[in-house]
Write an enzyme that holds these catalytic residues in place. Structure first.
Site, PDB file in Angstrom:
ATOM      1  N   ARG A 115       0.856  -1.178   0.000  1.00  0.00           N
ATOM      2  CA  ARG A 115       0.000   0.000   0.000  1.00  0.00           C
ATOM      3  C   ARG A 115       0.890   1.224   0.000  1.00  0.00           C
ATOM      4  O   ARG A 115       2.029   1.166   0.458  1.00  0.00           O
ATOM      5  CB  ARG A 115      -0.920  -0.006   1.225  1.00  0.00           C
ATOM      6  CG  ARG A 115      -1.892  -1.185   1.210  1.00  0.00           C
ATOM      7  CD  ARG A 115      -2.637  -1.282   2.541  1.00  0.00           C
ATOM      8  NE  ARG A 115      -3.655  -2.311   2.496  1.00  0.00           N
ATOM      9  CZ  ARG A 115      -3.439  -3.593   2.702  1.00  0.00           C
ATOM     10  NH1 ARG A 115      -2.222  -4.026   2.956  1.00  0.00           N
ATOM     11  NH2 ARG A 115      -4.415  -4.458   2.662  1.00  0.00           N
ATOM     12  N   GLY A 117       0.831   3.754   1.856  1.00  0.00           N
ATOM     13  CA  GLY A 117       1.134   4.320   3.161  1.00  0.00           C
ATOM     14  C   GLY A 117       1.718   3.339   4.142  1.00  0.00           C
ATOM     15  O   GLY A 117       1.769   3.625   5.320  1.00  0.00           O
ATOM     16  N   CYS A 118       2.167   2.166   3.703  1.00  0.00           N
ATOM     17  CA  CYS A 118       2.639   1.154   4.635  1.00  0.00           C
ATOM     18  C   CYS A 118       3.925   0.537   4.130  1.00  0.00           C
ATOM     19  O   CYS A 118       3.980   0.093   2.990  1.00  0.00           O
ATOM     20  CB  CYS A 118       1.585   0.072   4.821  1.00  0.00           C
ATOM     21  SG  CYS A 118       2.095  -1.246   5.936  1.00  0.00           S
ATOM     22  N   GLY A 119       4.928   0.489   4.968  1.00  0.00           N
ATOM     23  CA  GLY A 119       6.205  -0.049   4.538  1.00  0.00           C
ATOM     24  C   GLY A 119       6.491  -1.449   5.010  1.00  0.00           C
ATOM     25  O   GLY A 119       7.498  -2.035   4.633  1.00  0.00           O
ATOM     26  N   CYS A 121       3.859  -3.996   5.281  1.00  0.00           N
ATOM     27  CA  CYS A 121       2.707  -4.857   5.048  1.00  0.00           C
ATOM     28  C   CYS A 121       3.193  -6.268   4.714  1.00  0.00           C
ATOM     29  O   CYS A 121       4.119  -6.448   3.931  1.00  0.00           O
ATOM     30  CB  CYS A 121       1.862  -4.333   3.889  1.00  0.00           C
ATOM     31  SG  CYS A 121       1.219  -2.688   4.175  1.00  0.00           S
TER      32      CYS A 121
END
Length: 275
Positions: A115, A117-119, A121
């Site tokens: 995603r 906004g997510c590093g 996941c």
């Protein structure tokens, strides 16, 4: 040095809008360009690895940078090529690894649903949080005036952001502050991966410049910079506590809250020496 990127065809689409002024009755019709965001499936050796939500530009650069910062390769020579093909609802990015590296990858493959906004996941254990090996070049020195020069120039080079006001940028500047490459994306991690990939493909030595990012500086951004081997990372926004901790661990100079007249140094002040 790879050229700076302009907005590529297919990276924005027009959208119909109705603009409302709070102090006026009614509204007015208009259009506004929107940054394109779509799923891109990275595939290694015919095996899907990750689906990342990204802007469909500079995807070969993305393949190289993502592969390095994910720890799948150590250098550009371990990638034999990358190809883009249509996929169901998005694109497929086919990355051709050298045979030995592919075998290693398949032995430790993990699933990841990416995603913007997510590093982290897809990671299910604290021990799997990414940590790069320290690679920062000790001899790099950058004058504060070079930081100012890069920051002054960056806005005009963010072509897609000027059009959409919706994307992040990552830039590479020489030690004199002249910007040599810019990559933009809806995801801040993706923008940096694209830039690192461009630098890898061009054979740009990491001790010949510094990185500038327009986004928040979280620990993943520090890890990616460290994985490339950059010695100095400059961020427009503030860092997180873990970003500062990792920068110190990697011997990376982290300067943030960068403005046209000041910058706040969190680690590695000794590298920022006047000319």
């Amino acid at each position: 040095m790879p050229p700076s990127s302009g907005a590529a065809a297919g990276t924005s689409v027009p959208a119909a809008t109705r603009v409302i002024a709070y102090a006026e009755p009614g509204d007015r019709a208009g259009t506004r360009p929107l940054a394109v965001e779509m799923p891109v499936n990275l595939v290694y050796g015919s095996v899907p690895y990750a689906v990342m939500m990204t802007t469909p530009a500079d995807l070969v650069d993305f393949a190289y940078g993502f592969s390095l910062t994910e720890g799948l390769v150590e250098d550009a020579g371990e990638i034999r090529g990358a190809a883009i093909e249509p996929g169901e609802g998005g694109l497929r990015l086919l990355v051709d690894l050298a045979p030995g590296r592919l075998r290693e990858h398949l032995a430790r493959k993990r699933a990841l649903s990416g995603r913007t906004g997510c590093g982290v996941c897809g990671i299910d254990d604290l021990k799997d949080i990414p940590r790069a090996e320290p690679r920062a070049a000790a001899g790099v020195r950058v004058a504060p005036a070079a930081l100012a020069r890069a920051l002054d120039a960056l806005g005009d080079l963010q072509v897609l952001n000027q059009e959409t006001r919706a994307v992040h940028a990552a830039a590479w500047a020489g030690l004199d502050g002249a910007i040599g490459a810019v990559r933009e994306d809806v995801g801040r991690h993706n923008a940096l991966d694209k830039l690192i990939g461009a630098l890898m493909r061009a054979g740009t030595p990491p001790d010949q410049g510094f990185l500038v990012i327009t986004s928040r500086c979280s620990f993943e951004m520090v890890e990616k910079a460290a994985r490339y081997g950059a010695a100095v990372l400059v961020a427009i926004s503030a860092p997180t506590s873990l970003a500062v901790e990792r920068a110190r661990l990697h011997g990376l100079t982290l300067a943030a809250i960068a403005r046209h007249d000041t910058v706040t140094v969190f680690t590695g002040r000794d590298r920022l020496a006047p000319a």
